[in-house]
Design a protein around this motif. Sequence first.
Motif, short mmCIF file in Angstrom:
data_model
loop_
_atom_site.label_atom_id
_atom_site.label_comp_id
_atom_site.label_asym_id
_atom_site.label_seq_id
_atom_site.Cartn_x
_atom_site.Cartn_y
_atom_site.Cartn_z
N THR A 1 3.77 -44.69 61.29
CA THR A 1 3.30 -45.03 59.95
C THR A 1 2.37 -43.94 59.43
O THR A 1 1.39 -43.59 60.10
CB THR A 1 2.55 -46.39 59.93
N VAL A 2 2.72 -43.40 58.28
CA VAL A 2 1.83 -42.47 57.58
C VAL A 2 1.29 -43.24 56.38
O VAL A 2 2.05 -43.75 55.56
CB VAL A 2 2.60 -41.20 57.13
N ALA A 3 -0.04 -43.35 56.31
CA ALA A 3 -0.65 -44.18 55.27
C ALA A 3 -1.46 -43.34 54.30
O ALA A 3 -2.12 -42.37 54.70
CB ALA A 3 -1.57 -45.23 55.91
N ALA A 4 -1.42 -43.74 53.03
CA ALA A 4 -2.30 -43.11 52.04
C ALA A 4 -3.68 -43.78 52.14
O ALA A 4 -3.81 -44.90 52.65
CB ALA A 4 -1.72 -43.32 50.65
N GLU A 5 -4.68 -43.08 51.61
CA GLU A 5 -6.05 -43.61 51.69
C GLU A 5 -6.18 -44.96 50.97
O GLU A 5 -7.07 -45.74 51.28
CB GLU A 5 -7.02 -42.60 51.07
N ASN A 6 -5.29 -45.23 50.00
CA ASN A 6 -5.40 -46.51 49.27
C ASN A 6 -4.62 -47.64 49.96
O ASN A 6 -4.52 -48.74 49.40
CB ASN A 6 -4.90 -46.34 47.83
N ALA A 7 -4.08 -47.38 51.13
CA ALA A 7 -3.26 -48.41 51.79
C ALA A 7 -4.14 -49.57 52.26
O ALA A 7 -5.29 -49.38 52.66
CB ALA A 7 -2.49 -47.82 52.96
N VAL A 8 -3.57 -50.77 52.17
CA VAL A 8 -4.28 -51.99 52.59
C VAL A 8 -3.30 -52.79 53.46
O VAL A 8 -2.15 -53.01 53.07
CB VAL A 8 -4.70 -52.85 51.37
N THR B 1 -1.60 -41.83 60.91
CA THR B 1 -2.48 -40.91 60.21
C THR B 1 -2.74 -41.44 58.80
O THR B 1 -1.95 -42.23 58.26
CB THR B 1 -1.88 -39.49 60.16
N VAL B 2 -3.88 -41.01 58.23
CA VAL B 2 -4.24 -41.40 56.87
C VAL B 2 -4.44 -40.13 56.06
O VAL B 2 -5.14 -39.21 56.51
CB VAL B 2 -5.54 -42.24 56.87
N VAL B 3 -3.80 -40.08 54.89
CA VAL B 3 -3.86 -38.86 54.08
C VAL B 3 -4.17 -39.24 52.63
O VAL B 3 -3.94 -40.38 52.22
CB VAL B 3 -2.53 -38.08 54.15
N PRO B 4 -4.69 -38.28 51.84
CA PRO B 4 -4.89 -38.58 50.42
C PRO B 4 -3.57 -38.99 49.78
O PRO B 4 -2.50 -38.46 50.13
CB PRO B 4 -5.40 -37.25 49.85
N LEU B 5 -3.67 -39.91 48.82
CA LEU B 5 -2.46 -40.47 48.19
C LEU B 5 -1.53 -39.37 47.67
O LEU B 5 -0.32 -39.43 47.88
CB LEU B 5 -2.89 -41.40 47.03
N GLU B 6 -2.12 -38.34 47.05
CA GLU B 6 -1.26 -37.31 46.44
C GLU B 6 -0.55 -36.46 47.50
O GLU B 6 0.40 -35.75 47.19
CB GLU B 6 -2.05 -36.45 45.44
N GLU B 7 -0.98 -36.56 48.75
CA GLU B 7 -0.32 -35.77 49.81
C GLU B 7 0.62 -36.62 50.65
O GLU B 7 1.19 -36.14 51.64
CB GLU B 7 -1.39 -35.15 50.73
N LEU B 8 0.76 -37.90 50.28
CA LEU B 8 1.48 -38.83 51.17
C LEU B 8 2.91 -38.37 51.47
O LEU B 8 3.32 -38.31 52.63
CB LEU B 8 1.48 -40.25 50.55
N GLU B 9 3.66 -38.04 50.43
CA GLU B 9 5.06 -37.72 50.69
C GLU B 9 5.20 -36.38 51.42
O GLU B 9 5.99 -36.25 52.36
CB GLU B 9 5.86 -37.72 49.38
N VAL B 10 4.38 -35.40 51.00
CA VAL B 10 4.46 -34.09 51.65
C VAL B 10 4.15 -34.23 53.14
O VAL B 10 4.83 -33.68 54.00
CB VAL B 10 3.46 -33.11 50.97
#
Length: 281
Positions: A140-147, A199-208
Amino acid sequence: MIRPGCIWHPIPLRALPALTDIRYERTADGIAKMTICRPSVRNAFRPQTLRELEHALMHARDTPSIRLVILTGEGTLAFCSGGDQSARGHGGYVGHDGIPRLAVLDLHIMMRRLPKVVIAMVAGYAVGGGHILHLVCDLTVAAENAVFGQTGPKVGSFDGGYGSSYLARIVGQKKAREIWFLCRQYSAEEARAMGLVNTVVPLEELEVETVKWARQVLEKSPTAIACIKAAMNADGDGHAGLSQLAGEATRMFYQSEEGKEGKKAFLEKRKPQFVPYVQET
Ligand code: S0N
């Protein structure tokens, strides 16, 4: 006596309708992306959604040039909010045919049995059955806004399958009980700390970032990946897990000279010559 010709009628197999609930796309280098497209209900799944995901998973399984699957939700607000509560009847979720089903359980098994890696790409809410969907993914790769969280005991449902025992294997018994008994929501960082996400990444980097992870997997041996996935699933999946693991061994055996000799001898109506393949143990 009834003549067989009188009682048997052919069953026409209807072609699957065009996709309405998911988008199914791929890259040239073998990454498939399945996107649940129901943003107005936070990507909740209904029977049609699950049917389309099953169909796409079968396609991904049977297409050698597809080597990895990314599962995600449309938009940035939700990965998936679980079963669509408006489609929930007595005894399951009701689709066009009016039959209540708990079809998401079949989907979990298909995802586990897929001999290719499945990565959950999570932005926003992954709750209820949507939380279990990401749980069943290999990574699972999660964006920082994931809940993340389970809601079942709040809305009158529960998943006693992978959503319970597999969750407990990942986060431990105490934490899994907390997740189910209190129905709290957890941030991406909290989920990472308990081993729920990689891992957790900034939302704008999620897909990359997700594609970067995917491409790192693609560089590896597909057979090794399929075998290690089957091996990791085997202890939790009982006979079905062993069968999947052994199936990978069978696939390799079919490709060996020893395996080919058995088939050749049968087709040539002669005794097989297995002696050259006796190995010292
Ligand atoms: C996701 C949440 C937290 C989002 O909150 P937010 O951002 O405040 O938005 P809302 O205003 O609440 O929602 C926006 C619109 O979306 C609708 N909606 C949201 N989730 C669902 C849903 N799951 N089903 C139907 N509609 C949904 C809202 O109603 C709203 O619509 P409008 O704009 O018209 O008002 C928040 O929405 C939330 O908590 N959602 C509910 C989460 C939930 O409880 N999900 C269900 C849990 N149960 C399951 O998933 C079933 C499990 C299951 O599938 C299963 C289990 C075991 C065995 C078999 C099965 C099986 O079904 O096969």
